[in-house]
Design an enzyme around this catalytic site. Structure first.
Site, mmCIF file in Angstrom:
data_model
loop_
_atom_site.group_PDB
_atom_site.id
_atom_site.type_symbol
_atom_site.label_atom_id
_atom_site.label_comp_id
_atom_site.label_asym_id
_atom_site.label_seq_id
_atom_site.Cartn_x
_atom_site.Cartn_y
_atom_site.Cartn_z
ATOM 1 N N LYS A 39 0.381 -0.970 -0.252
ATOM 2 C CA LYS A 39 0.154 0.462 -0.323
ATOM 3 C C LYS A 39 0.906 1.369 -0.218
ATOM 4 O O LYS A 39 0.714 1.995 -0.469
ATOM 5 C CB LYS A 39 -0.609 0.074 1.119
ATOM 6 C CG LYS A 39 -1.804 -1.503 1.258
ATOM 7 C CD LYS A 39 -3.455 -1.028 1.935
ATOM 8 C CE LYS A 39 -3.879 -2.749 2.298
ATOM 9 N NZ LYS A 39 -4.927 -2.857 0.654
ATOM 10 N N LEU A 209 -16.505 3.783 -1.262
ATOM 11 C CA LEU A 209 -17.716 2.907 -1.623
ATOM 12 C C LEU A 209 -17.769 2.619 -1.813
ATOM 13 O O LEU A 209 -18.647 1.846 -2.592
ATOM 14 C CB LEU A 209 -19.160 3.387 -0.892
ATOM 15 C CG LEU A 209 -18.953 4.394 0.011
ATOM 16 C CD1 LEU A 209 -20.155 5.831 -0.502
ATOM 17 C CD2 LEU A 209 -19.268 3.861 1.583
ATOM 18 N N ASP A 240 -5.842 2.817 -2.891
ATOM 19 C CA ASP A 240 -3.715 3.710 -3.230
ATOM 20 C C ASP A 240 -3.965 4.545 -4.050
ATOM 21 O O ASP A 240 -3.806 5.817 -3.368
ATOM 22 C CB ASP A 240 -3.144 2.215 -3.496
ATOM 23 C CG ASP A 240 -3.217 1.297 -2.153
ATOM 24 O OD1 ASP A 240 -3.695 1.752 -1.311
ATOM 25 O OD2 ASP A 240 -2.746 -0.032 -2.820
HETATM 26 O O1 RIB Z 1 -3.803 -2.096 -1.534
HETATM 27 C C1 RIB Z 1 -3.139 -2.811 -2.572
HETATM 28 C C2 RIB Z 1 -2.415 -3.736 -1.870
HETATM 29 O O2 RIB Z 1 -2.768 -4.557 -0.492
HETATM 30 C C3 RIB Z 1 -1.464 -4.384 -3.180
HETATM 31 O O3 RIB Z 1 -0.093 -4.199 -3.796
HETATM 32 C C4 RIB Z 1 -1.198 -5.775 -1.735
HETATM 33 O O4 RIB Z 1 0.419 -5.515 -1.898
HETATM 34 C C5 RIB Z 1 -1.004 -4.870 -0.479
HETATM 35 O O5 RIB Z 1 -0.267 -5.149 0.090
#
Ligand code: RIB
Length: 295
Positions: A39, A209, A240
């Site tokens: 993340k 959401l 992310d």
């Molecule tokens: O949010 C996605 C991420 O969560 C992935 O890339 C994986 O590594 C996990 O950490």
């Protein structure tokens, strides 16, 4: 504005299955790929596609996955001077994809070895940081120290509380923006009354959401900015990318609505690409100038 990201680095082992596994079941999978993830790294990479100056604090093992992960961050313009090598394995995520949706097992390894002294050094080295982003895939004592230090140094902080963990009200008070998804929100606040929550935490709480959009507080009320209609390829890293777009928007002082909308655009591009960082080139090409020229 210089942005710092403090968080996890993983190598993602991704494969497709026709359906999610049941206990004791064996299924034939396909399309195995080794991709860059974590993340923290995902948020740093996607933020770097939108703004000039992104620096990262994280940790990897002394193994080839760690070497590759640092090379990947460097190639994407992220400052890596504060990534340390630990006597532990580089973080791993095993990701099952079923029709674009995923389930993920994370083996954090070196991500749990970040020291408070490394955080102090990072913040001392970058006294011009205006905004710091973090998540919950690293050790909690590091996160608490980071938030305290940012508060003391008047650096704004975005916390993406993923994966879900309980947080103290003191920690929640100290962050400027808290960005959970629905599950994380329920886990944190024991409530599904999202309108009341975003009103109680006006301007701080932004709830993603999924296909329903993003709820937040603006102009004296709870509002939703809708998601874009897309053909999903892989939702991994969508949250992310939302955080990255939102952070870029906030760093450009776009205002909360425009920052949320930028986050949604970047998350949508991630969902139509394979892998958590798969949309990087496209985001850089299509959105970098727009984000860079906005005041
Ligand atoms: O949010 C996605 C991420 O969560 C992935 O890339 C994986 O590594 C996990 O950490």
């Amino acid at each position: 504005m210089k942005i710092g990201v403090v968080g996890s680095i993983n190598v993602d082992m991704v494969y497709s299955l026709p359906k999610f596994l049941k206990l004791g079941e064996t299924l034939m999978g396909s399309n195995f790929q080794l991709l860059m993830g974590g993340k923290g790294a995902n948020q740093a990479v996607m933020t770097s596609a939108l703004v000039d100056d992104v620096v990262f604090l994280g940790a990897v093992g002394k193994d080839s996955f760690g070497t590759n992960a640092i090379a990947n961050l460097t190639s994407k313009g992220v400052g890596v001077e504060n990534i340390s090598l630990k006597d532990n394995s580089t973080g791993l995520a095993i990701i099952q994809l079923v029709n674009g949706e995923n389930s993920i097992a994370v083996i954090p390894g070196a991500n749990l070895d970040i020291q408070k002294s490394e955080i102090d050094h990072f913040l001392d080295q970058h006294p011009d940081l205006g905004l710091v982003i973090s998540q919950l895939e690293i050790n909690m004592d590091a996160i608490i120290h980071l938030v305290d230090q940012c508060k003391a140094r008047h650096i704004s902080i975005i916390l993406n509380p993923a994966p879900a963990q309980k947080l103290s009200s003191d920690l929640i008070d100290k962050v400027d923006y808290l960005i959970p998804n629905e599950n994380e929100t329920e886990f944190l606040f024991n409530s599904q009354d999202y309108e009341k929550l975003v009103t109680d935490f006006a301007g701080k709480l932004i709830i993603t959401l999924g296909s329903k959009g993003v709820m937040y507080y603006d102009q004296q009320k709870a509002v939703i900015s809708p998601s874009q209609k897309i053909e999903v390829v892989d939702t991994t890293g969508a949250g992310d990318s939302f955080v990255a777009g939102f952070a870029a928007g906030i760093s450009k002082k776009l205002g909360i609505k425009a920052a949320v909308e930028l986050g949604i655009e970047i998350a949508s591009l991630t969902c139509i690409s394979m892998g958590a960082q798969g949309a990087y080139e496209r985001v850089k090409k299509e959105h970098y100038e727009k984000a860079r020229n906005s005041k």
